[in-house]
Design an enzyme around this catalytic site. Sequence first.
Site, mmCIF file in Angstrom:
data_model
loop_
_atom_site.group_PDB
_atom_site.id
_atom_site.type_symbol
_atom_site.label_atom_id
_atom_site.label_comp_id
_atom_site.label_asym_id
_atom_site.label_seq_id
_atom_site.Cartn_x
_atom_site.Cartn_y
_atom_site.Cartn_z
ATOM 1 N N SER A 41 0.460 -1.314 0.025
ATOM 2 C CA SER A 41 0.042 0.013 0.219
ATOM 3 C C SER A 41 0.685 1.506 -0.134
ATOM 4 O O SER A 41 0.642 1.994 1.161
ATOM 5 C CB SER A 41 -1.092 0.634 1.390
ATOM 6 N N ASN A 91 3.035 3.976 -5.549
ATOM 7 C CA ASN A 91 3.959 3.950 -6.342
ATOM 8 C C ASN A 91 3.935 5.519 -6.733
ATOM 9 O O ASN A 91 5.556 5.493 -7.574
ATOM 10 C CB ASN A 91 4.053 2.370 -7.394
ATOM 11 N N CYS A 92 3.605 5.880 -7.945
ATOM 12 C CA CYS A 92 2.952 7.029 -8.758
ATOM 13 C C CYS A 92 4.053 8.146 -8.123
ATOM 14 O O CYS A 92 4.669 8.686 -8.663
ATOM 15 C CB CYS A 92 1.853 7.533 -9.463
ATOM 16 N N ASP A 112 -2.343 -3.536 -12.789
ATOM 17 C CA ASP A 112 -1.674 -3.221 -14.038
ATOM 18 C C ASP A 112 -1.423 -4.728 -14.581
ATOM 19 O O ASP A 112 -0.806 -4.580 -15.456
ATOM 20 C CB ASP A 112 -0.008 -2.829 -14.163
ATOM 21 N N TYR A 145 -11.532 -12.967 -8.673
ATOM 22 C CA TYR A 145 -10.934 -11.865 -9.469
ATOM 23 C C TYR A 145 -9.806 -10.919 -9.661
ATOM 24 O O TYR A 145 -8.739 -11.693 -9.376
ATOM 25 C CB TYR A 145 -11.939 -10.870 -8.952
ATOM 26 N N ALA A 146 -9.979 -10.124 -10.857
ATOM 27 C CA ALA A 146 -8.136 -8.967 -11.125
ATOM 28 C C ALA A 146 -8.137 -7.910 -11.093
ATOM 29 O O ALA A 146 -9.107 -7.571 -11.464
ATOM 30 C CB ALA A 146 -7.177 -9.773 -11.838
#
Lengths: 446, 446
Positions: free
Chosen positions: A39, A42-43, A278, A274-275
């Site tokens: 969490s 990363n941006c 990125d 589920y997915a």
Amino acid sequence: MKQVIIVGGVAGGATAAAQLRRINPDINITIYEKGRDISFGNCGLPYNIGGEVSDRDKLVAATPATMAERDIVVKTHHEVRSVDSEGRKLLVKDLEEDREFEAAYDYLILSPGGAPRTIPALLDVPQAFVLHNLEDLDDIKAHIAEHDVNKVVVIGAGYIGLELIENFVRRGMDVTFIHRSEEVYRPLEDDLGNFFIEEMERQGVDVRLNTEIVEVDGNVATLSNGEQVDAPMIVAGIGILPRTEFLGGSGVALNDAGFICTDETGCTSADCVYALGDAIETFYQHVDRKTTVALAWGAHRMAYVIANQIGGDDDVKFEGLLGTNIIRFFDYDIATLGLQQNEVREYDHFIVDHKQKNKAGYMDGSVPIRVRIYVSTEDGRILRAAVVGTEGVDKRIDLLAAHIRLGGTAEDLVNIEVAYSPPYSSPKSVLNMLGYKTIEKMKKFK
Amino acid sequence: MKQVIIVGGVAGGATAAAQLRRINPDINITIYEKGRDISFGNCGLPYNIGGEVSDRDKLVAATPATMAERDIVVKTHHEVRSVDSEGRKLLVKDLEEDREFEAAYDYLILSPGGAPRTIPALLDVPQAFVLHNLEDLDDIKAHIAEHDVNKVVVIGAGYIGLELIENFVRRGMDVTFIHRSEEVYRPLEDDLGNFFIEEMERQGVDVRLNTEIVEVDGNVATLSNGEQVDAPMIVAGIGILPRTEFLGGSGVALNDAGFICTDETGCTSADCVYALGDAIETFYQHVDRKTTVALAWGAHRMAYVIANQIGGDDDVKFEGLLGTNIIRFFDYDIATLGLQQNEVREYDHFIVDHKQKNKAGYMDGSVPIRVRIYVSTEDGRILRAAVVGTEGVDKRIDLLAAHIRLGGTAEDLVNIEVAYSPPYSSPKSVLNMLGYKTIEKMKKFK
């Protein structure tokens, strides 16, 4: 109690966990994360290098401890090695203890993300880095500190590459940019992106185009054109590959490029799997076509959809994406949405291009914004848009996203009643004028 | 050839003339303008005082000479005294020659605008001004130059009053602000506008509330509370009244407040008589209700509609207005749209209020944006919105305008795929979060 397992604890996985817990207190949630951290933003990583995120710890939104407070179990340094969607179980490896175990699930959420690409010449080069997670950030900063590095080679001309260049310059370091071609930032049309190299040179970046690193010896990198450059640190930002090898034989379908196929509920081809994030293939919102968009907005939205599908209201659906995106490069803002350049060629379209000041033209300090839209000849839909400028680009791309989403056509742009006052727009805004121009062009097709 | 007469040559009238000529070369167009100038950027006037429009002449978009090049006849200092819509003729007074004459029309376009209000104590005060047109601007600047004025009293707390305060401060003048109440800028909710007075005081403005000028003697103004203030120049920005007295007995219907009633074609109650600009009554786009919006966007749009109705494609219609508006006050941006505060009370609604950083929260220099929406309990429509902050307010209000226009509800705000990168937004934007909050609130009504 139902058991939900989440693979990957960065933005998508952690958000899904939080959403699920908020909706449903009576469910077991376990996150397996291969890396050290969960969490984190990363941006925001490049901006800590440049100093605009001065507090590195602010990048951490949640920790295993804060997740535990919400009764979410987090296992870091745990790599999921394989999935058996028939048997509804996983094989997990505890990387610290070096042991494997099975874990059963009722629902599985895959958020494995991508693995950063690199080039052969950088394998086993100790001063070669990527910037994909918080560990990478810490490693880069430690390397700078330990070796008193004031020079860096950046390879890659995508958004990470460009953000690295900007932020290393802001940090006061000498930057060398090495790129295989002359094409910088592929999401943008070449003729709109002609400022990139100019701006790099204005910022003192040593630009080496049409070449690549073939060998690194000590602190010296040799290029394919025979040149040598000082390389006490090299950071590669050349894209990611979906981290989906562990899904081989799982019964979860991947597309040809290895992305996990998903539908409007976030579900994969396997029941109860589920997915998001990125590593998924999803679909465009405005045309009937699959796409992959490795951006945060879609991951956050899909986290909400999946949490509702599993624990709440299964009417909540994912609408697909426009792929709205933006990047800052020094003074410039660059944004696009919709079909990619190679995709839009398959659709009958015409282009409307418009340049106009961001404020009332008579205001000192007003600057031009350039907008290009690709309009479907058939029905006036906007298939793709690109916006470039130094002020107010984000406003125009967001407006286009909201407009296209609800079925607004290019001609219809004339009707968007923008807030006008001289510091913000002209009475007829950039987008209104695009609409008026489109109306004139459309007359030819009627 | 058909004869089109336009009454009023500022933004609305001049734009209508230009649009009409573009569409139809075979038509006679004559503009009668009471004042000295046509087609100037009246919204830009305050910014020439403050210096942000450093070139005063840039405010002039067209002159009688440039209009003549497009075969548009412009008669300045010509006041239309009355209209006979039965006989399709006007009585015009040439103010310079002091003579009256009749003019016949096939189509009449009324763009008379508003007349600035003042207060009794300022009548016949030589240093009292308004800022409504270019002549006013020139007069104010001449007065400052001739009398070496460095102090100004501003009355009025609407957008002109606030822009005057900001721009006189920017010019380096001492500003006294006199206001009858404590309510500043009525379009905005009081509790959202609590920064106005604070900001004035921070900027060194001498603020006198709950009082008004009762007498001016020489350079001294006496207030109703007995105080006296130095007043070598007084500028009033206390609103406008529609300049429609000349329409008495014309057959063109006015509403109770004197605004010209118009429909979706821009037509008035009289055949072949159209109207636009600050003096018209039009209708809201999102609810079934009349409104008057004295702002430039609607005037420009209506100019296009009327030009098409008369000379081109009569399918082109006016959609009504949201009244999207914005004002800058020093560092602050203040925007609203939709029903006014007193109007929204008549509709069953609930309020959703949200405050969030304009960028990713971990970015240094991110600042809060506050958004309040009024949501229809019945169907989730957004009836009214207000946005306040110091960065990115214009983006959010424009997005709301585009979203509402195409039928987007408050809950539906979650689906706007904004462009995310840390310098521009959070992954879940301010508006997305408003949507999520609304969904939680709506659950109570279902």
